[in-house]
Design a protein around this motif. Structure first.
Motif, mmCIF file in Angstrom:
data_model
loop_
_atom_site.group_PDB
_atom_site.id
_atom_site.type_symbol
_atom_site.label_atom_id
_atom_site.label_comp_id
_atom_site.label_asym_id
_atom_site.label_seq_id
_atom_site.Cartn_x
_atom_site.Cartn_y
_atom_site.Cartn_z
ATOM 1 N N LYS A 32 -5.258 3.730 -8.858
ATOM 2 C CA LYS A 32 -6.097 3.551 -7.656
ATOM 3 C C LYS A 32 -5.426 4.227 -6.458
ATOM 4 N N SER A 33 -4.100 4.395 -6.555
ATOM 5 C CA SER A 33 -3.405 5.164 -5.525
ATOM 6 C C SER A 33 -4.010 6.562 -5.480
ATOM 7 N N THR A 34 -3.901 7.213 -4.322
ATOM 8 C CA THR A 34 -4.401 8.587 -4.213
ATOM 9 C C THR A 34 -3.373 9.533 -4.824
ATOM 10 N N LYS A 49 -1.226 13.316 4.730
ATOM 11 C CA LYS A 49 -0.550 13.558 3.443
ATOM 12 C C LYS A 49 -1.531 14.089 2.387
ATOM 13 N N VAL A 107 0.991 -7.917 -7.530
ATOM 14 C CA VAL A 107 2.444 -7.786 -7.729
ATOM 15 C C VAL A 107 3.043 -6.827 -6.707
ATOM 16 N N GLU A 114 -9.650 4.906 -4.440
ATOM 17 C CA GLU A 114 -10.105 3.929 -3.458
ATOM 18 C C GLU A 114 -10.508 4.641 -2.172
ATOM 19 N N LEU A 157 -11.551 2.766 0.688
ATOM 20 C CA LEU A 157 -11.602 1.838 1.822
ATOM 21 C C LEU A 157 -10.916 2.442 3.041
ATOM 22 N N LYS A 194 7.694 -9.759 1.082
ATOM 23 C CA LYS A 194 6.238 -9.698 1.247
ATOM 24 C C LYS A 194 5.556 -10.765 0.378
ATOM 25 N N GLN A 215 7.693 0.602 -16.152
ATOM 26 C CA GLN A 215 7.800 -0.861 -16.330
ATOM 27 C C GLN A 215 6.593 -1.423 -17.095
ATOM 28 N N LYS A 273 -11.348 12.249 -4.787
ATOM 29 C CA LYS A 273 -10.622 11.578 -3.703
ATOM 30 C C LYS A 273 -9.959 12.598 -2.765
ATOM 31 N N VAL A 298 6.539 2.420 -11.733
ATOM 32 C CA VAL A 298 5.657 1.330 -12.160
ATOM 33 C C VAL A 298 5.192 1.580 -13.601
ATOM 34 N N ARG A 308 1.591 4.285 10.738
ATOM 35 C CA ARG A 308 2.117 5.410 9.961
ATOM 36 C C ARG A 308 1.411 6.697 10.394
ATOM 37 N N GLY A 321 1.448 -3.380 -6.519
ATOM 38 C CA GLY A 321 1.537 -2.838 -5.154
ATOM 39 C C GLY A 321 0.623 -3.677 -4.281
ATOM 40 N N SER A 322 1.204 -4.412 -3.316
ATOM 41 C CA SER A 322 0.386 -5.321 -2.493
ATOM 42 C C SER A 322 0.368 -4.844 -1.048
HETATM 43 P P1 NAD Z 1 1.385 0.602 1.229
HETATM 44 O O1 NAD Z 1 2.636 1.292 1.531
HETATM 45 O O2 NAD Z 1 0.730 -0.242 2.271
HETATM 46 O O3 NAD Z 1 1.567 -0.300 -0.064
HETATM 47 C C1 NAD Z 1 2.252 0.085 -1.206
HETATM 48 C C2 NAD Z 1 2.915 -1.147 -1.773
HETATM 49 O O4 NAD Z 1 3.478 -0.824 -3.045
HETATM 50 C C3 NAD Z 1 4.070 -1.675 -0.915
HETATM 51 O O5 NAD Z 1 3.852 -3.043 -0.614
HETATM 52 C C4 NAD Z 1 5.312 -1.484 -1.796
HETATM 53 O O6 NAD Z 1 6.281 -2.487 -1.603
HETATM 54 C C5 NAD Z 1 4.698 -1.542 -3.183
HETATM 55 N N1 NAD Z 1 5.523 -0.930 -4.222
HETATM 56 C C6 NAD Z 1 6.198 0.245 -4.186
HETATM 57 N N2 NAD Z 1 6.875 0.429 -5.334
HETATM 58 C C7 NAD Z 1 6.614 -0.648 -6.112
HETATM 59 C C8 NAD Z 1 7.038 -1.031 -7.409
HETATM 60 N N3 NAD Z 1 7.854 -0.265 -8.144
HETATM 61 N N4 NAD Z 1 6.594 -2.208 -7.898
HETATM 62 C C9 NAD Z 1 5.769 -2.986 -7.168
HETATM 63 N N5 NAD Z 1 5.338 -2.679 -5.936
HETATM 64 C C10 NAD Z 1 5.761 -1.512 -5.412
HETATM 65 O O7 NAD Z 1 0.375 1.749 0.764
HETATM 66 P P2 NAD Z 1 -1.221 1.741 0.874
HETATM 67 O O8 NAD Z 1 -1.636 2.143 2.238
HETATM 68 O O9 NAD Z 1 -1.759 0.489 0.287
HETATM 69 O O10 NAD Z 1 -1.568 2.967 -0.086
HETATM 70 C C11 NAD Z 1 -1.412 2.891 -1.484
HETATM 71 C C12 NAD Z 1 -2.103 4.071 -2.114
HETATM 72 O O11 NAD Z 1 -3.514 4.013 -1.842
HETATM 73 C C13 NAD Z 1 -1.643 5.427 -1.590
HETATM 74 O O12 NAD Z 1 -1.697 6.345 -2.616
HETATM 75 C C14 NAD Z 1 -2.687 5.766 -0.550
HETATM 76 O O13 NAD Z 1 -2.809 7.140 -0.352
HETATM 77 C C15 NAD Z 1 -3.940 5.202 -1.191
HETATM 78 N N6 NAD Z 1 -4.991 4.853 -0.252
HETATM 79 C C16 NAD Z 1 -4.661 4.265 0.930
HETATM 80 C C17 NAD Z 1 -5.690 3.905 1.796
HETATM 81 C C18 NAD Z 1 -5.362 3.285 3.119
HETATM 82 O O14 NAD Z 1 -6.245 3.250 3.980
HETATM 83 N N7 NAD Z 1 -4.158 2.772 3.327
HETATM 84 C C19 NAD Z 1 -7.036 4.134 1.456
HETATM 85 C C20 NAD Z 1 -7.314 4.704 0.222
HETATM 86 C C21 NAD Z 1 -6.284 5.060 -0.629
#
Ligand code: NAD
Length: 492
Positions: free
Chosen positions: A124-126, A288, A35, A156, A158, A41, A110, A229, A107, A352, A13-14
């Motif tokens: 690391k996702s919430t 969310k 990845v 995370e 940040l 992207k 896979q 978190k 993910v 968002r 997830g990038s």
């Molecule tokens: P984002 O939507 O910016 O990024 C998610 C990425 O995952 C996208 O680029 C998407 O293409 C990719 N992805 C989705 N399915 C995939 C797959 N099967 N294989 C590979 N890549 C895949 O989201 P984000 O803002 O980075 O947030 C990610 C997580 O981190 C969420 O759970 C969010 O709550 C948490 N989080 C976000 C922040 C923030 O400030 N954005 C801070 C802390 C925690």
């Protein structure tokens, strides 16, 4: 295994979190594969184009790309090449309010089919508490040998806009581990920050603290980390809603919420941060996460109706802002309004769940035309807003030209430094409605503008208020006063 302390890491997830984490892991010495299944992207990243606006990120990617940082669309290759696999895909809200974990599950399945040695899979996702358990089950169901992997949680914290600095100079790192192997691995990954060795390096991204800093690592079990978190984000959202409710009382009784915040926030038990009244929280996390945490509580049989109130106040705050705009310009149909700020907060291009977008949509629904400007979020906002009623300007002054009023919806620094006399000259009527309290009210009034803000009295220029007896909450009084003032100026 942990040769020279350098680790081989895959970050799946990038997006905002994944890309920043990958670049920062490379920055502190690890070998990283970032990845994403969005081939576009990854192609941009391969060409050195950074898809998000984030301070320091382009320089870090440039520094490490094709050396310690690689990009890929293939999860299996990244898994095979790594000992630690971070999952950083989105966890958006579902219709019921629960976090939608289908990206995480996809993910995980896979990863399971690619595991070829001992790996630690780290969320690391919430995610809601107990996701580590589901992750473990999914990996097993999809064929990962039971003794080939461990699962851990490393939430995370940040913030968009300051993400790189937040990652490299964290208040704390939380590692939720249920086994010694994962504990040791996560401690080694973060060792450059927890030992402080990174901060003394001559190429380190300069941070708020000096070389003596050592980042704090909190080791917990996986469930506690998951709860930390959600509880942290819910608490911050509660702080915002709390001060917004206080702002509304301040307004009702004629107090000044800025003074109230200074007084309340100077108590060390409360602290001044997140005590800024405004148009409510937004973004991809707080709305969310509060909803998801509330659902978790309900599913556990716990009444957490406090969170329902937090969400209710947040919604109400937008409605109150719209009412303020109506009170400033009266009816909205046919009015041309300048809007400064589209991102959910300053420093980011992320729109968002941006309150600014929601407010613009409500204004256009009532017939207003919007001329919007944001330093970096316009490209992303264009995808969300109906082109017929919203046009985009190239700077705040172009946006203000000939508008009935100017609204400030995002706290960008440049919006706090406007040339106010110039704005007054460009606007059709000298009205600013500030949803972020960026100005000291008398300063705006002294520049000849009527200034509406949050939790403070309307500031009216002396020349206008002395022209007629003005009731600041009455748009008709103000408009009449301004018209009289204009005639007086023209006649002079
Ligand atoms: P984002 O939507 O910016 O990024 C998610 C990425 O995952 C996208 O680029 C998407 O293409 C990719 N992805 C989705 N399915 C995939 C797959 N099967 N294989 C590979 N890549 C895949 O989201 P984000 O803002 O980075 O947030 C990610 C997580 O981190 C969420 O759970 C969010 O709550 C948490 N989080 C976000 C922040 C923030 O400030 N954005 C801070 C802390 C925690």
């Amino acid at each position: 295994m942990f040769i020279g302390g350098k680790m081989r890491i895959a970050v799946i997830g990038s997006g905002y979190v994944g890309l920043v984490s990958a670049a920062c892991f490379a920055e502190i010495g690890h070998k990283v594969i970032s990845v994403d299944n969005d081939a576009d992207k990854i192609a941009h990243l391969e060409r050195g184009e950074v898809p998000i606006h984030e301070q320091h990120l382009p320089e870090l990617i440039k520094r490490h790309h094709r050396k310690r940082l690689h990009f890929s669309t293939v999860i299996a290759d990244a898994v095979r090449a790594s000992e630690a696999i971070f999952i950083t895909v989105g966890t958006p809200p579902s219709e019921t309010g629960e976090a939608d974990l289908s990206f995480v599950e996809a993910v995980a399945s896979q990863i399971a089919s690619a595991i070829d040695g001992r790996k630690v899979i780290i969320e690391k996702s919430t995610v809601p508490v107990r996701t580590c358990e589901s992750l473990r089950k999914t990996l097993l169901l999809n064929g990962a040998p039971p003794d080939s992997f461990f699962v851990a949680s490393n939430p995370e914290f940040l913030r968009e806009g300051t993400a790189v600095l937040d990652f490299l100079y964290p208040d704390r790192i939380v590692a939720g581990v249920d086994d010694a192997f994962s504990s040791s691995l996560l401690q080694k990954i973060y060792a450059p920050l927890t030992s402080g060795s990174y901060y003394c390096g001559k190429n380190a991204v300069a941070g708020p603290d000096g070389c003596a800093l050592k980042a704090r690592l909190i080791l917990t079990n996986a469930k506690s980390a998951e709860l930390i978190k959600h509880a942290s984000n819910a608490f911050l959202a509660m702080k915002i809603s709390f001060i917004n409710a206080v702002a509304n009382i301040s307004e009702a009784v004629g107090a000044d919420v800025t003074e109230v915040c200074a007084g309340v926030g100077s108590d060390q038990r409360v602290g001044p941060r997140f005590l800024n009244p405004g148009i409510g929280y937004g973004g991809s996390c707080f709305p969310k996460d509060v909803r998801a945490f509330h659902t978790v509580a309900t599913q556990c049989g716990c009444d957490f109706s406090l969170l329902t109130e937090v969400m209710k106040i947040n919604e109400e705050q937008r409605r109150r802002f719209l009412q303020k705009v109506r009170s400033a310009v009266w009816t909205l149909r046919g009015k041309k309004l300048a809007v400064l700020g589209l991102a959910f907060k300053g420093g980011t291009d992320d729109v968002r769940e941006s309150p600014a977008i929601a407010i613009i949509e409500a204004l256009t629904k009532e017939g207003a035309r919007i001329i919007a400007y944001d330093p970096v979020a316009m490209a992303k906002a264009k995808g969300q807003l109906a082109a017929s009623q919203v046009t985009f300007a190239s700077d705040p002054y172009e946006a203000a030209t000939d508008c009935d009023a100017l609204l400030i919806l995002t706290e960008w620094k440049e919006f706090a430094e406007l040339d106010l006399p110039r704005i007054r000259g460009l606007l059709k009527f000298p009205i600013i409605v500030d949803g972020r309290n960026l100005y000291e009210p008398n300063r705006v009034a002294d520049a000849g503008l009527v200034y509406y803000s949050i939790g403070r009295a309307v500031a009216v220029p002396l020349a206008i208020s002395s022209a007629v007896r003005v009731h600041p909450e009455s748009p008709l009084d103000l408009v009449a006063a301004m018209a009289i003032r204009r005639q007086a100026v023209t006649a002079a």
